[in-house]
Scaffold this active site. Structure first.
Site, PDB file in Angstrom:
ATOM      1  N   LYS A   1     -84.909  16.466  19.671  1.00  0.00           N
ATOM      2  CA  LYS A   1     -85.383  17.648  20.076  1.00  0.00           C
ATOM      3  C   LYS A   1     -86.992  17.330  20.641  1.00  0.00           C
ATOM      4  O   LYS A   1     -87.786  16.621  19.979  1.00  0.00           O
ATOM      5  CB  LYS A   1     -85.761  18.402  18.407  1.00  0.00           C
ATOM      6  CG  LYS A   1     -86.703  19.624  18.891  1.00  0.00           C
ATOM      7  CD  LYS A   1     -86.988  20.461  17.478  1.00  0.00           C
ATOM      8  CE  LYS A   1     -88.235  21.188  17.559  1.00  0.00           C
ATOM      9  NZ  LYS A   1     -88.520  21.650  16.150  1.00  0.00           N
TER      10      LYS A   1
ATOM     11  N   ASP B   1     -94.866  24.026  20.172  1.00  0.00           N
ATOM     12  CA  ASP B   1     -94.049  25.278  19.727  1.00  0.00           C
ATOM     13  C   ASP B   1     -95.207  26.144  19.364  1.00  0.00           C
ATOM     14  O   ASP B   1     -95.874  26.029  18.004  1.00  0.00           O
ATOM     15  CB  ASP B   1     -93.384  24.719  18.545  1.00  0.00           C
ATOM     16  CG  ASP B   1     -92.502  25.770  18.136  1.00  0.00           C
ATOM     17  OD1 ASP B   1     -92.348  26.984  18.592  1.00  0.00           O
ATOM     18  OD2 ASP B   1     -91.982  25.415  16.746  1.00  0.00           O
TER      19      ASP B   1
ATOM     20  N   LYS C   1     -96.442  31.744  15.498  1.00  0.00           N
ATOM     21  CA  LYS C   1     -97.086  30.888  14.004  1.00  0.00           C
ATOM     22  C   LYS C   1     -98.590  31.266  13.992  1.00  0.00           C
ATOM     23  O   LYS C   1     -99.172  32.037  14.720  1.00  0.00           O
ATOM     24  CB  LYS C   1     -96.942  29.335  14.432  1.00  0.00           C
ATOM     25  CG  LYS C   1     -95.538  28.824  14.528  1.00  0.00           C
ATOM     26  CD  LYS C   1     -95.841  27.318  14.974  1.00  0.00           C
ATOM     27  CE  LYS C   1     -94.606  26.617  15.135  1.00  0.00           C
ATOM     28  NZ  LYS C   1     -93.706  26.467  13.830  1.00  0.00           N
TER      29      LYS C   1
ATOM     30  N   ASP D   1     -93.988  18.386  17.847  1.00  0.00           N
ATOM     31  CA  ASP D   1     -92.928  18.997  17.689  1.00  0.00           C
ATOM     32  C   ASP D   1     -91.758  18.458  18.586  1.00  0.00           C
ATOM     33  O   ASP D   1     -90.501  18.778  18.376  1.00  0.00           O
ATOM     34  CB  ASP D   1     -92.948  20.677  17.721  1.00  0.00           C
ATOM     35  CG  ASP D   1     -91.876  21.287  16.986  1.00  0.00           C
ATOM     36  OD1 ASP D   1     -91.408  20.701  15.945  1.00  0.00           O
ATOM     37  OD2 ASP D   1     -91.372  22.342  17.398  1.00  0.00           O
TER      38      ASP D   1
ATOM     39  N   ASP E   1     -89.038  31.320  16.197  1.00  0.00           N
ATOM     40  CA  ASP E   1     -89.430  30.025  15.796  1.00  0.00           C
ATOM     41  C   ASP E   1     -88.622  29.171  15.109  1.00  0.00           C
ATOM     42  O   ASP E   1     -89.058  28.146  14.812  1.00  0.00           O
ATOM     43  CB  ASP E   1     -90.703  30.336  14.764  1.00  0.00           C
ATOM     44  CG  ASP E   1     -91.792  29.086  14.445  1.00  0.00           C
ATOM     45  OD1 ASP E   1     -91.760  28.129  15.467  1.00  0.00           O
ATOM     46  OD2 ASP E   1     -92.111  28.964  13.373  1.00  0.00           O
TER      47      ASP E   1
ATOM     48  N   GLU F   1     -86.425  27.640  16.822  1.00  0.00           N
ATOM     49  CA  GLU F   1     -85.974  27.136  18.216  1.00  0.00           C
ATOM     50  C   GLU F   1     -85.409  25.883  18.277  1.00  0.00           C
ATOM     51  O   GLU F   1     -84.507  25.528  19.224  1.00  0.00           O
ATOM     52  CB  GLU F   1     -87.028  27.227  19.117  1.00  0.00           C
ATOM     53  CG  GLU F   1     -87.872  25.972  19.449  1.00  0.00           C
ATOM     54  CD  GLU F   1     -88.820  25.451  18.088  1.00  0.00           C
ATOM     55  OE1 GLU F   1     -89.214  24.540  17.944  1.00  0.00           O
ATOM     56  OE2 GLU F   1     -88.977  26.528  17.309  1.00  0.00           O
TER      57      GLU F   1
ATOM     58  N   ARG G   1     -83.312  24.127  16.880  1.00  0.00           N
ATOM     59  CA  ARG G   1     -81.908  23.908  16.561  1.00  0.00           C
ATOM     60  C   ARG G   1     -80.884  24.445  17.823  1.00  0.00           C
ATOM     61  O   ARG G   1     -79.990  24.211  17.983  1.00  0.00           O
ATOM     62  CB  ARG G   1     -81.375  24.889  15.308  1.00  0.00           C
ATOM     63  CG  ARG G   1     -81.609  26.285  15.194  1.00  0.00           C
ATOM     64  CD  ARG G   1     -81.666  26.868  13.882  1.00  0.00           C
ATOM     65  NE  ARG G   1     -82.930  26.386  13.262  1.00  0.00           N
ATOM     66  CZ  ARG G   1     -83.257  26.817  11.860  1.00  0.00           C
ATOM     67  NH1 ARG G   1     -82.442  27.298  11.259  1.00  0.00           N
ATOM     68  NH2 ARG G   1     -84.211  26.336  11.395  1.00  0.00           N
TER      69      ARG G   1
END
Length: 489
Positions: free
Chosen positions: A252, A257, A264, A275, A334, A336, A338
């Protein structure tokens, strides 16, 4: 890239100790028996070494820890470091000793009297790894630590063994650098550029742009990056050092993010530059394999996106179509990572035909609640494969703990409008994230999901790294490749 401390191996030269500059270290077992090198230092310091190992300070040390004699009389060195270490330490103990010396030495030159102690190359690895410091964005020029010389019984053998360990250290440093960079420096384009530079080491690198990913039907990945001005990219790195189907490593790579429209909180958002930690680990492993000329076929795929709110951003309630063809109701923008992994994993299976697949992601805060910062969460559909990885992680000292999968968790992803939701609610959040990913694993494909949210970047020093990016996973995955996928010929 952050430079590694240079390490040389040489035969034992006791005559040179008096004039050695910087720091001199000697390895002494717990009972305090002095080696020839330690006895020479004891004479030079007029008995200070012997007095030190008879003190309460010495008896209170744990294996691998250091007691320092500052500005010893009779020597040019600024300090003599006494390291509590048995003659036949484990690899982990040798690394711990090297790491302790890195902390004690700072930037100073270092001479280590390893003599007959086992695993001098592992001591050197610990010394190098713990000496890392990310200084690329400071205005002052970076100061690389002065070189280290390890005096040992078989310097040629140690140097050969260390060349292999140095390749691992370079992969770890590459990962740490990537994770440490701010997003205004390491956006999706610069990230891809740095990976393309691996071609110089013999890695085949292919970069797919948004148009090509759209042609392939990667609606889940592309939906995440819709709100950003940065273009989304998929970078594929192929190391062809062996025969047969490759091991696929999927990372990933969310370079920043915000959470998207499901924004967030402001507090702590600055840490979301990390991230892309999963992509960073995959990149570090690929560099290590190339540097040590691994006799294995491994393909690394990283999906690079930025998750931003804007008038173009994906919204809660949107339904996207993945490359597999399954539709996904986006409940929370959030969640995201996956979505990115789903399309990259499916492409890896469709285009690369792997023998097995491992994905890594800083995926869920729930993982940190469950396991803290000591262990990554391990999920798998294959007990043998999972066992091999856990053994590899344990042998390299990288914490990992297996968590379950099951139909009841998968049922939490049911959607009335689409084939699935991208979240399953608060209960077992890291498990339902893994269940989501398992839906994009083909039947018969051995697969491991590693949630590294708690271990990719930490707020305090660890045994082998200063606080910040750790490079967790590079050593464990390199060991997995060696033990399970590398040709033994």
């Amino acid at each position: 890239m952050t430079e590694l401390r240079s390490v040389e191996f040489a035969g034992v030269d006791l005559e040179a100790l008096a004039g050695a500059e910087g720091r001199v270290a000697v390895l002494i077992p717990a009972e305090g028996t002095l080696s020839p090198g330690a006895r020479r230092l004891n004479r030079l310091t007029k008995g200070a070494v012997a007095r030190a190992v008879e003190s309460e300070g010495w008896s209170g040390l744990k294996p691998g820890e250091v007691l320092t004699l500052a500005w010893p009389a009779g020597m040019a060195a600024e300090a003599v470091d006494l390291v509590k270490l048995e003659r036949r330490p484990t690899r982990a103990e040798a690394r711990k000793a090297g790491a302790a010396l890195a902390v004690a030495a700072g930037k100073s030159a270092l001479c280590v009297l390893a003599e007959n102690t086992r695993f001098p190359e592992e001591l050197a690895l610990g010394l190098v790894l713990r000496g890392y410091a990310f200084t690329a964005r400071k205005s002052a020029p970076a100061e690389t630590p002065a070189g280290a010389t390890v005096q040992c019984k078989t310097p040629e053998e140690a140097a050969e063994a260390y060349a292999d360990r140095r390749a691992v250290a370079e992969g770890v440093f590459f990962t740490r650098d990537l994770v440490s960079e701010p997003t205004n420096v390491l956006g999706t384009v610069e990230f891809a550029n740095r990976l393309e530079a691996l071609r110089e080491l013999g890695v085949e690198v292919e970069v797919l742009d948004e148009d090509r990913m759209a042609e392939l039907g990667m609606g889940a990945l592309l939906g995440v990056g819709m709100g950003s001005a940065m273009p989304s990219k998929l970078v594929i790195m192929r190391w062809k050092g062996g025969e047969g189907a490759p091991l696929a490593l999927i990372g990933k790579g969310v370079v920043f993010d915000t959470g998207g429209i499901s924004l967030k909180p402001a507090q702590g958002m600055e840490d979301m530059t990390m991230d892309m930690g999963g992509a960073g680990v995959v990149s570090g492993v690929m560099k290590t394999l190339a540097l040590r000329q691994a006799k294995a076929n491994v393909v690394g795929l990283v999906g690079l996106v930025e998750n931003m709110p804007s008038d173009r951003a994906q919204r809660p309630g949107d339904i996207v179509t993945s490359m597999k063809g399954d539709t996904i109701e986006v409940i929370n923008t959030d969640a995201e990572g996956r979505l990115v992994l789903a399309d990259v994993m499916w492409h890896a299976q469709a285009a690369e035909g792997p023998a097995a697949m491992v994905d890594l992601a800083t995926l869920t805060g729930a993982c940190i609640i469950a396991l803290g910062h000591e262990n990554a969460a391990v999920f798998s559909n294959d007990d043998g494969f999972a066992g091999d990885f856990l053994k590899s992680a344990a042998s390299e000292g990288e914490g990992a703990w297996r968590l379950p999968l099951g139909q009841a968790y998968d049922d939490q992803l049911k959607s009335q409008k689409a084939d699935m939701k991208n979240v399953g609610g608060r209960p077992a959040g890291s498990i339902t994230a893994a269940q989501f990913l398992q839906r994009f694993v083909k039947d018969g494909m051995p697969w491991i999901h590693l949630d590294i949210a708690g271990v990719a970047q930490v707020s305090k020093d660890t045994e082998l790294s200063p606080k910040g990016a750790t490079g967790w996973g590079v050593m464990a995955l390199d060991r997995l490749v060696r033990d399970r996928f590398e040709s033994k010929e």
